[in-house]
Design a protein around this motif. Structure first.
Motif, short mmCIF file in Angstrom:
data_model
loop_
_atom_site.label_atom_id
_atom_site.label_comp_id
_atom_site.label_asym_id
_atom_site.label_seq_id
_atom_site.Cartn_x
_atom_site.Cartn_y
_atom_site.Cartn_z
N VAL A 49 0.84 -1.19 0.00
CA VAL A 49 0.00 0.00 0.00
C VAL A 49 0.88 1.25 0.00
N ALA A 50 0.60 2.12 -0.94
CA ALA A 50 1.19 3.46 -0.93
C ALA A 50 0.04 4.41 -0.62
N SER A 51 0.24 5.28 0.34
CA SER A 51 -0.82 6.20 0.74
C SER A 51 -0.21 7.54 1.12
N ASP A 52 -0.99 8.60 0.93
CA ASP A 52 -0.48 9.92 1.28
C ASP A 52 -0.64 10.23 2.76
N VAL A 53 -1.38 9.42 3.49
CA VAL A 53 -1.49 9.58 4.95
C VAL A 53 -1.47 8.20 5.60
N SER A 54 -1.09 8.15 6.86
CA SER A 54 -0.95 6.87 7.56
C SER A 54 -2.28 6.15 7.76
N GLN A 55 -3.39 6.87 7.71
CA GLN A 55 -4.71 6.23 7.87
C GLN A 55 -4.91 5.11 6.85
N GLY A 56 -4.45 5.33 5.64
CA GLY A 56 -4.64 4.33 4.59
C GLY A 56 -3.89 3.05 4.88
N ILE A 57 -2.65 3.19 5.32
CA ILE A 57 -1.83 2.02 5.62
C ILE A 57 -2.38 1.30 6.85
N SER A 58 -2.77 2.06 7.87
CA SER A 58 -3.32 1.45 9.09
C SER A 58 -4.59 0.66 8.79
N ALA A 59 -5.45 1.22 7.96
CA ALA A 59 -6.71 0.52 7.63
C ALA A 59 -6.43 -0.80 6.92
N MET A 60 -5.46 -0.80 6.03
CA MET A 60 -5.14 -2.04 5.31
C MET A 60 -4.43 -3.05 6.21
N LYS A 61 -3.56 -2.57 7.10
CA LYS A 61 -2.90 -3.48 8.05
C LYS A 61 -3.92 -4.18 8.93
N THR A 62 -4.93 -3.43 9.37
CA THR A 62 -5.97 -4.00 10.20
C THR A 62 -6.72 -5.10 9.45
N GLN A 63 -7.00 -4.87 8.19
CA GLN A 63 -7.77 -5.83 7.38
C GLN A 63 -6.92 -7.02 6.93
N TRP A 64 -5.68 -6.77 6.52
CA TRP A 64 -4.92 -7.81 5.81
C TRP A 64 -3.70 -8.33 6.56
N GLY A 65 -3.34 -7.74 7.68
CA GLY A 65 -2.30 -8.25 8.56
C GLY A 65 -1.04 -8.74 7.88
N GLU A 66 -0.78 -10.05 7.98
CA GLU A 66 0.46 -10.65 7.50
C GLU A 66 0.62 -10.62 5.98
N ARG A 67 -0.44 -10.39 5.28
CA ARG A 67 -0.33 -10.29 3.82
C ARG A 67 0.36 -8.98 3.40
N MET A 68 0.36 -8.01 4.28
CA MET A 68 0.95 -6.70 3.97
C MET A 68 2.47 -6.79 3.91
N LEU A 69 3.05 -6.16 2.90
CA LEU A 69 4.51 -6.05 2.87
C LEU A 69 4.93 -5.08 3.97
N PRO A 70 6.06 -5.36 4.63
CA PRO A 70 6.51 -4.43 5.67
C PRO A 70 6.86 -3.08 5.05
N LEU A 71 6.52 -2.03 5.76
CA LEU A 71 6.74 -0.68 5.26
C LEU A 71 7.61 0.12 6.21
N LYS A 72 8.42 0.97 5.63
CA LYS A 72 9.17 1.94 6.42
C LYS A 72 8.18 3.00 6.88
N GLU A 73 8.28 3.41 8.15
CA GLU A 73 7.41 4.47 8.65
C GLU A 73 7.68 5.74 7.87
N LYS A 74 6.62 6.39 7.45
CA LYS A 74 6.78 7.59 6.62
C LYS A 74 6.21 8.81 7.32
N VAL A 75 6.69 9.97 6.92
CA VAL A 75 6.20 11.24 7.44
C VAL A 75 5.41 11.91 6.34
N VAL A 76 4.27 12.44 6.68
CA VAL A 76 3.42 13.10 5.70
C VAL A 76 4.00 14.47 5.37
N PHE A 77 4.13 14.72 4.09
CA PHE A 77 4.49 16.07 3.65
C PHE A 77 3.86 16.30 2.30
#
Length: 165
Positions: free
Chosen positions: A79-107
């Motif tokens: 998941v690529a998202s412009d805010v962390s809400q998008g990544i969090s929502a997908m992690k909640t739904q898909w858990g281990e299927r998600m590729l690990p992501l580097k924590e990002k800062v919104v700008f």
């Protein structure tokens, strides 16, 4: 590998572009009025939270179709998202299927100096985060399936690159 990807993994790339209103809010720039946003961004609220159930339904159907067709395959999600809400929502739904992501800062490339300060991040951080954006773009391009629930030059150009081979 750090990603945990194997040769039998199929990657679904998902670009969740929430819109400038969400980005500016996540930057801590306060509540924005339409006139505070860059002209091209006014009214850009892609209503992604309302679209998440349909997006998850589509991903679920793709997973079922792919893994039933060949049980040796495993579907992973990037998941690529412009805010962390998008990544969090997908992690909640898909858990281990998600590729690990580097924590990002919104700008945002259109920082609003009167709201967020003349130099929200500083030049070095902006360069680092720009590189993160390019890596997200490239991962979308290299995905086996790309889902783009809203128009965005970011994921459209990734799709065009991915179609090249």
């Amino acid at each position: 590998s750090a990603s945990g990807l194997g040769p039998k993994d199929v990657v679904i790339g998902l670009h969740l572009r929430y819109g400038d209103k969400y980005v500016m809010s996540a930057m801590g720039a306060g509540v924005f009025k339409k006139e505070d946003l860059p002209m091209r961004s006014r009214g850009m609220d892609h209503q992604i939270p309302a679209k998440l159930p349909a997006i998850n339904q589509l991903i679920g159907a793709l997973i079922q179709d792919i893994e039933q067709a060949d049980p040796s395959l495993k579907v992973r999600i990037f998941v690529a998202s412009d805010v962390s809400q998008g990544i969090s929502a997908m992690k909640t739904q898909w858990g281990e299927r998600m590729l690990p992501l580097k924590e990002k800062v919104v700008f945002h490339v259109h920082e609003v100096p009167q709201q967020s300060g003349a130099d929200y991040l500083g030049e070095e951080k902006r360069k680092e985060y720009a590189a993160d954006a390019v890596s997200d773009w490239f991962l979308l391009a290299m995905s086996d399936v790309l889902i783009q629930p809203m128009g965005s030059a970011f994921s459209t150009t990734a799709m065009q690159l991915g179609l090249q081979g």
